[in-house]
Structures are given as structure tokens and as C-alpha cells.
Design an enzyme around this catalytic site. Structure first.
Site, PDB file in Angstrom:
ATOM      1  N   ASP A 184       0.830  -1.207   0.000  1.00  0.00           N
ATOM      2  CA  ASP A 184       0.000   0.000   0.000  1.00  0.00           C
ATOM      3  C   ASP A 184       0.871   1.266   0.000  1.00  0.00           C
ATOM      4  O   ASP A 184       1.988   1.249   0.512  1.00  0.00           O
ATOM      5  CB  ASP A 184      -0.902  -0.029   1.240  1.00  0.00           C
ATOM      6  CG  ASP A 184      -2.060   0.934   1.135  1.00  0.00           C
ATOM      7  OD1 ASP A 184      -2.282   1.492   0.044  1.00  0.00           O
ATOM      8  OD2 ASP A 184      -2.743   1.136   2.153  1.00  0.00           O
TER       9      ASP A 184
ATOM     10  N   HIS B 169       2.866   3.380  -8.946  1.00  0.00           N
ATOM     11  CA  HIS B 169       2.759   1.943  -9.261  1.00  0.00           C
ATOM     12  C   HIS B 169       4.031   1.457  -9.961  1.00  0.00           C
ATOM     13  O   HIS B 169       4.534   0.379  -9.687  1.00  0.00           O
ATOM     14  CB  HIS B 169       1.545   1.678 -10.150  1.00  0.00           C
ATOM     15  CG  HIS B 169       0.245   2.047  -9.503  1.00  0.00           C
ATOM     16  ND1 HIS B 169      -0.048   1.746  -8.193  1.00  0.00           N
ATOM     17  CD2 HIS B 169      -0.852   2.690  -9.981  1.00  0.00           C
ATOM     18  CE1 HIS B 169      -1.265   2.187  -7.896  1.00  0.00           C
ATOM     19  NE2 HIS B 169      -1.776   2.765  -8.961  1.00  0.00           N
TER      20      HIS B 169
ATOM     21  N   LEU C 181      12.195 -20.060  -3.894  1.00  0.00           N
ATOM     22  CA  LEU C 181      11.097 -19.229  -3.389  1.00  0.00           C
ATOM     23  C   LEU C 181       9.865 -19.297  -4.283  1.00  0.00           C
ATOM     24  O   LEU C 181       9.984 -19.223  -5.505  1.00  0.00           O
ATOM     25  CB  LEU C 181      11.576 -17.770  -3.295  1.00  0.00           C
ATOM     26  CG  LEU C 181      10.526 -16.707  -2.930  1.00  0.00           C
ATOM     27  CD1 LEU C 181      10.163 -16.802  -1.460  1.00  0.00           C
ATOM     28  CD2 LEU C 181      11.027 -15.304  -3.263  1.00  0.00           C
TER      29      LEU C 181
HETATM   30  C1  V07 Z   1       1.651  -4.443  -9.584  1.00  0.00           C
HETATM   31  C2  V07 Z   1       3.361  -2.967  -8.488  1.00  0.00           C
HETATM   32  C3  V07 Z   1       3.619  -3.164  -7.044  1.00  0.00           C
HETATM   33  C4  V07 Z   1       2.838  -2.246  -6.159  1.00  0.00           C
HETATM   34  C5  V07 Z   1       1.395  -2.597  -6.000  1.00  0.00           C
HETATM   35  C6  V07 Z   1       0.441  -2.460  -7.152  1.00  0.00           C
HETATM   36  C7  V07 Z   1       1.032  -2.280  -8.504  1.00  0.00           C
HETATM   37  C8  V07 Z   1       4.218  -6.828  -9.973  1.00  0.00           C
HETATM   38  C9  V07 Z   1       3.186  -7.470 -10.627  1.00  0.00           C
HETATM   39  C10 V07 Z   1       3.225  -8.791 -11.235  1.00  0.00           C
HETATM   40  C11 V07 Z   1       2.092  -9.608 -11.273  1.00  0.00           C
HETATM   41  C12 V07 Z   1       2.152 -10.866 -11.846  1.00  0.00           C
HETATM   42  C13 V07 Z   1       3.341 -11.326 -12.371  1.00  0.00           C
HETATM   43  C14 V07 Z   1       4.471 -10.563 -12.331  1.00  0.00           C
HETATM   44  C15 V07 Z   1       4.417  -9.287 -11.767  1.00  0.00           C
HETATM   45  C16 V07 Z   1       2.097  -6.592 -10.531  1.00  0.00           C
HETATM   46  C17 V07 Z   1      -0.012  -5.713 -10.766  1.00  0.00           C
HETATM   47  C18 V07 Z   1       0.356  -4.583 -10.065  1.00  0.00           C
HETATM   48  C19 V07 Z   1      -1.405  -5.856 -11.283  1.00  0.00           C
HETATM   49  F1  V07 Z   1       3.407 -12.575 -12.902  1.00  0.00           F
HETATM   50  N1  V07 Z   1       3.816  -5.655  -9.514  1.00  0.00           N
HETATM   51  N2  V07 Z   1       2.519  -5.485  -9.839  1.00  0.00           N
HETATM   52  N3  V07 Z   1       0.846  -6.722 -10.995  1.00  0.00           N
HETATM   53  N4  V07 Z   1       2.012  -3.298  -8.882  1.00  0.00           N
END
Ligand code: V07
Length: 253
Positions: A33, A50, A144
Site C-alpha cells: 500500500d 505503481h 522461493l
Molecule cells: C503491480 C506494483 C507493485 C505495487 C502494488 C500495485 C502495482 C508486480 C506485478 C506482477 C504480477 C504478476 C506477475 C508478475 C508481476 C504486478 C499488478 C500490479 C497488477 F506474474 N507488480 N505489480 N501486478 N504493482
């Protein structure tokens, strides 16, 4: 990834050395968050927060791997997040691709396995395709487990479990009399995973926000005012040390 450091100095309150290799949480779950607030405080658009948050994800993956944590579950997108502006949702749905483009080679080199929990089928097709590629590519890695909660909501998860159970009762695949907590757990997205030992939430908010309601029943909670894009190895290690101290106190009584 950096070298393992067996002993690190504890925080300033007491001068004790804590052995980082003892009482490591097996499963750490994190509510990431504060991305929007991080951006707004810099007069940047929310999506800049983000984007910066993606770097923090990898810092925490490295720290978790170094600490010998086995499962890291990250709340990346909740079922409630669909209420955000379409432009922000579109941006968020491209982040898996951005993350994997940069970091998949490093994850492979470190034997990290990627999985997801949540309503995967309701994600945009391009997001499903990218994430599914990474899941397949890493599926035999035995280090992991990096578990992304994507389009995840705990009440939805529990309702879905109940509906599947009712179906299986109908089809005589399960009997209501023999249904216990362990059997019920198998109907959740987290089937096969141990419950989180430690929940971390950044940015000073102290709510669960529909995250792992069933699974967090006995977990330790750790909160920090650090905003997610400012999260790093140091803050993660602080959470681990706090967890270790709590466990040691239980042992002493
Ligand atoms: C998202 C970045 C981190 C902060 C919180 C919200 C935004 C990594 C992924 C991700 C998801 C699946 C995957 C590899 C990476 C991600 C979303 C948002 C929707 F296989 N960060 N991140 N996906 N944020």
C-alpha cells in the site's frame, strides 16, 4: 542476489544480536500500500507510484530469498480495484509484463517459481497470457514461491469455495459430515500452501482490505509507515526480526 548474512544487528532499542536463520517465517504475505500517496507527495500521477512499486517488489523478492523465506504472497490487484479509473486499471494490467520483462531472467537464475491466486480468468487476455507464460516457464523451479494475488478478494474466494463444496456434495464427492477446516481449505485458491506466518502492510493503514481472511487467522501482523515504493531489503528485514522476537518471547514463557 546478495550474499546471506547470518547475523545482523538488531534495532537500536536493545543491542542484542538476532540469528537471522532461526524462526524465519515460512510464508510472508504483503499488502503493498501507499503507491498513490508516494506519487502525489511528489506531484506525480498515481501511475508513477505503481511503476516505482515494481522495483520495490523485486527488492523484497531478493530479501525474502536471502532470508530463506519459502513463500511470498503479494497483494497486487484486488477485486475492489476494478472501481478505479479505467486508465489506472489499464496501466496496472501492463505491470506484470513490465516486471517480467526486466526481472524474469534474474528470477530464473535464482530458481524462483511464480504462481497466482485470484480470479485469473477475469483478467484482460494480454495480462493472462504474460503471467501464464511466466508461470509455465518457472513451474519446475524449486526455490522461493512468488505468489501474486491478482484480481483477488477473500470474500469472493470463500463464497466460491462454498459453491464448489455444495456442487461436490451434490455429486457425492464430499460429505458435509466429514467436512472440516482442513478439507475446506482445499477449496481456497491457497490450496497446498501453508497459512502466512507473517502479514506486512505498508503505508500506515491497519486494515485487511479483504486479503486472506481465512488464512491469516493465526498470523503475526506487522505494520510500517513506509510507503510501498520506498520499501526495501532493510525494512523487510526489520519485519522479519520483529517476527523472530515475538516467536522467541512465546518460547520463553
Ligand atoms: C503491480 C506494483 C507493485 C505495487 C502494488 C500495485 C502495482 C508486480 C506485478 C506482477 C504480477 C504478476 C506477475 C508478475 C508481476 C504486478 C499488478 C500490479 C497488477 F506474474 N507488480 N505489480 N501486478 N504493482
Amino acid at each position: 542476489m546478495s550474499m546471506k548474512i547470518p547475523f545482523i544487528k538488531n534495532n537500536q532499542e536493545d543491542d542484542e544480536l538476532i540469528n537471522l536463520s532461526e524462526n524465519i517465517p515460512n510464508h510472508v504475505a504483503i499488502i503493498m500500500d501507499g503507491n498513490g500517496r508516494w506519487a502525489e507527495s511528489r506531484r506525480l500521477p498515481r501511475i508513477a507510484g505503481h511503476k516505482e512499486g515494481v522495483k520495490a517488489v523485486m527488492k523484497v523478492v531478493r530479501a525474502a530469498n536471502d532470508a530463506n523465506v519459502k513463500v511470498l504472497t503479494l497483494y497486487a490487484f484486488s477485486t475492489e480495484n476494478w472501481n478505479r479509473p479505467k486508465s489506472e486499471i489499464d496501466f496496472l494490467m501492463k505491470l506484470p509484463k513490465e516486471f517480467l520483462h526486466i526481472y524474469l531472467p534474474e528470477l530464473m537464475a535464482n530458481n524462483v517459481r511464480i504462481e497466482t491466486i485470484g480470479n485469473f480468468d477475469a483478467l484482460p487476455a494480454h495480462t493472462q497470457k504474460t503471467v501464464q507464460y511466466a508461470i509455465n516457464k518457472t513451474k519446475t523451479n524449486d526455490g522461493l514461491l512468488l505468489n501474486f494475488a491478482l484480481n483477488y478478494g477473500s470474500r469472493y474466494e470463500i463464497m466460491r469455495a462454498i459453491k464448489q463444496i455444495m456442487n461436490d456434495v451434490d455429486g457425492n464427492k464430499v460429505s458435509l459430515d466429514s467436512l472440516g477446516e482442513e478439507e475446506f481449505s482445499k477449496y481456497l485458491y491457497t490450496n497446498g500452501l501453508s497459512d502466512p506466518d507473517l502479514l506486512i502492510r505498508t503505508s500506515g493503514e491497519k486494515r485487511l482490505s479483504n486479503f486472506l481472511l481465512w488464512q491469516l487467522a493465526y498470523s503475526e501482523f506487522w505494520f510500517t509507515d513506509v510507503l510501498w515504493p520506498d520499501m526495501d531489503e532493510n525494512t523487510f528485514n526489520k519485519a522479519i526480526q520483529d517476527y523472530q522476537k515475538r516467536k522467541r518471547r512465546y518460547g520463553g514463557i
